[in-house]
Write a protein that holds these residues in place. Sequence first.
Motif, PDB file in Angstrom:
ATOM      1  N   TYR A   1       0.935  -1.337  -0.057  1.00  0.00           N
ATOM      2  CA  TYR A   1      -0.052   0.062   0.001  1.00  0.00           C
ATOM      3  C   TYR A   1       0.721   1.229   0.220  1.00  0.00           C
ATOM      4  O   TYR A   1       1.852   1.296   0.641  1.00  0.00           O
ATOM      5  N   ILE A   2       0.320   2.303  -0.730  1.00  0.00           N
ATOM      6  CA  ILE A   2       1.016   3.628  -0.547  1.00  0.00           C
ATOM      7  C   ILE A   2      -0.207   4.699  -0.328  1.00  0.00           C
ATOM      8  O   ILE A   2      -0.998   4.543  -0.742  1.00  0.00           O
ATOM      9  N   GLU A   3       0.388   5.759   0.354  1.00  0.00           N
ATOM     10  CA  GLU A   3      -0.705   6.596   0.741  1.00  0.00           C
ATOM     11  C   GLU A   3      -1.211   7.536  -0.396  1.00  0.00           C
ATOM     12  O   GLU A   3      -0.546   7.814  -1.199  1.00  0.00           O
ATOM     13  N   THR A   4      -2.531   7.602  -0.240  1.00  0.00           N
ATOM     14  CA  THR A   4      -3.393   8.511  -1.356  1.00  0.00           C
ATOM     15  C   THR A   4      -3.839   9.647  -1.051  1.00  0.00           C
ATOM     16  O   THR A   4      -4.257  10.610  -1.504  1.00  0.00           O
ATOM     17  N   ASP A   5      -4.250   9.628   0.399  1.00  0.00           N
ATOM     18  CA  ASP A   5      -4.709  10.873   1.149  1.00  0.00           C
ATOM     19  C   ASP A   5      -4.669  10.844   2.628  1.00  0.00           C
ATOM     20  O   ASP A   5      -4.447   9.809   3.116  1.00  0.00           O
ATOM     21  N   LYS A   6      -4.455  12.085   3.228  1.00  0.00           N
ATOM     22  CA  LYS A   6      -4.607  11.906   4.688  1.00  0.00           C
ATOM     23  C   LYS A   6      -5.004  13.462   5.261  1.00  0.00           C
ATOM     24  O   LYS A   6      -5.001  14.311   4.432  1.00  0.00           O
ATOM     25  N   ASP A   7      -5.309  13.256   6.518  1.00  0.00           N
ATOM     26  CA  ASP A   7      -5.829  14.509   7.205  1.00  0.00           C
ATOM     27  C   ASP A   7      -5.640  14.082   8.694  1.00  0.00           C
ATOM     28  O   ASP A   7      -5.220  12.995   9.220  1.00  0.00           O
ATOM     29  N   ASP A   8      -5.936  15.213   9.489  1.00  0.00           N
ATOM     30  CA  ASP A   8      -5.788  14.851  10.836  1.00  0.00           C
ATOM     31  C   ASP A   8      -6.748  13.537  11.288  1.00  0.00           C
ATOM     32  O   ASP A   8      -7.900  13.687  11.036  1.00  0.00           O
ATOM     33  N   GLY A   9      -6.226  12.548  11.822  1.00  0.00           N
ATOM     34  CA  GLY A   9      -6.906  11.497  12.309  1.00  0.00           C
ATOM     35  C   GLY A   9      -7.409  10.752  11.140  1.00  0.00           C
ATOM     36  O   GLY A   9      -8.229   9.889  11.362  1.00  0.00           O
ATOM     37  N   MET A  10      -6.852  10.636   9.955  1.00  0.00           N
ATOM     38  CA  MET A  10      -7.106  10.089   8.936  1.00  0.00           C
ATOM     39  C   MET A  10      -5.904   9.531   7.979  1.00  0.00           C
ATOM     40  O   MET A  10      -5.295  10.483   7.979  1.00  0.00           O
ATOM     41  N   LEU A  11      -6.111   8.547   7.553  1.00  0.00           N
ATOM     42  CA  LEU A  11      -4.894   8.039   6.588  1.00  0.00           C
ATOM     43  C   LEU A  11      -5.535   7.152   5.580  1.00  0.00           C
ATOM     44  O   LEU A  11      -6.114   6.020   5.894  1.00  0.00           O
ATOM     45  N   GLN A  12      -5.270   7.175   4.283  1.00  0.00           N
ATOM     46  CA  GLN A  12      -5.726   6.390   3.317  1.00  0.00           C
ATOM     47  C   GLN A  12      -4.614   5.736   2.257  1.00  0.00           C
ATOM     48  O   GLN A  12      -3.744   6.646   1.997  1.00  0.00           O
TER      49      GLN A  12
END
Length: 295
Positions: free
Chosen positions: A230-241
């Motif tokens: 897996y590789i990161e496609t999105d993130k925000d405070d308290g979230m990681l995709q």
Amino acid sequence: MTRFLPILLLLSSTTLLPQSLKETADDHFNHAKYELALKDYQKYLKHNSKDSSAWYNLGMSAMNLKDYSHAIEYLKKAQENHFPPSFTSYNIAKAYVLNNNEEMAIKTLQSGADNGTVAYKRISTDGAFDKIKNQEGFKKALEKIRLNAYPCLQDEKRRHFDFWIGEWDVYARGQKVGENSITLADGGCVIHESYTTAGNYSGQSMNYYDPIDEKWHQHWVGAAGDTYNYIETDKDDGMLQFESKFMNIQGKISISRMTFTHNDDGTVRQLMESSNDYGKTWQVAFDGLYKPKAQ
């Protein structure tokens, strides 16, 4: 020419003498013959006063002979000649403690911490420091040394996924389906996952932030032979995709999308979706809720 031969041999012998002394001193030191090592290092350093390793071993010889004042003197010489500070600061501070100078021990550790000392494990486990371990100066110095040793711990980008760390019961559709142990590893540079179920299936993943592409990665391997990168496609405070390609049961390439969300009540949602049309449409594959295990 023959009458000059003894002189040439003498000059040759004199040239080799310092190195020969170093080898002899090292041999004595490595066999814990510290009195002999001390004498040979002292002779050797008269010819090679910039040899930091010789100064260090001389200091450690004195330390082992419980001559702490001279140990401090010699180890400072090693430090002046650029011997690694993690060794010199640690042992100078230890010599000060053993010589009943607690104030200088703490000052030495503080200075070492400011100059990049990374000897956290040595200092934190060495019983010689027990008498000062509760003093604030020692605690602050040790914490700085810990962060020197493990820089990932204070890197905010590497701490984004810390909300997943914990011991969890995993639920799907209201039923417990497994347990997951999420721990920090390797100085905080890795988040390690160990997932188990009541059945045969289990798996592990390694999660880390890569400063080159500035993204989070997860490498998963499951007991069924399933692997995902897996590789990161999105993130925000308290979230990681994340997203990863994988081979589906029809032998075709599909995409897995995995989103972690930290909920206000302390739980974590793990939503896994799959797409067989390169991301045009998505189907839910797993919707899990992580609840902290009862203490």
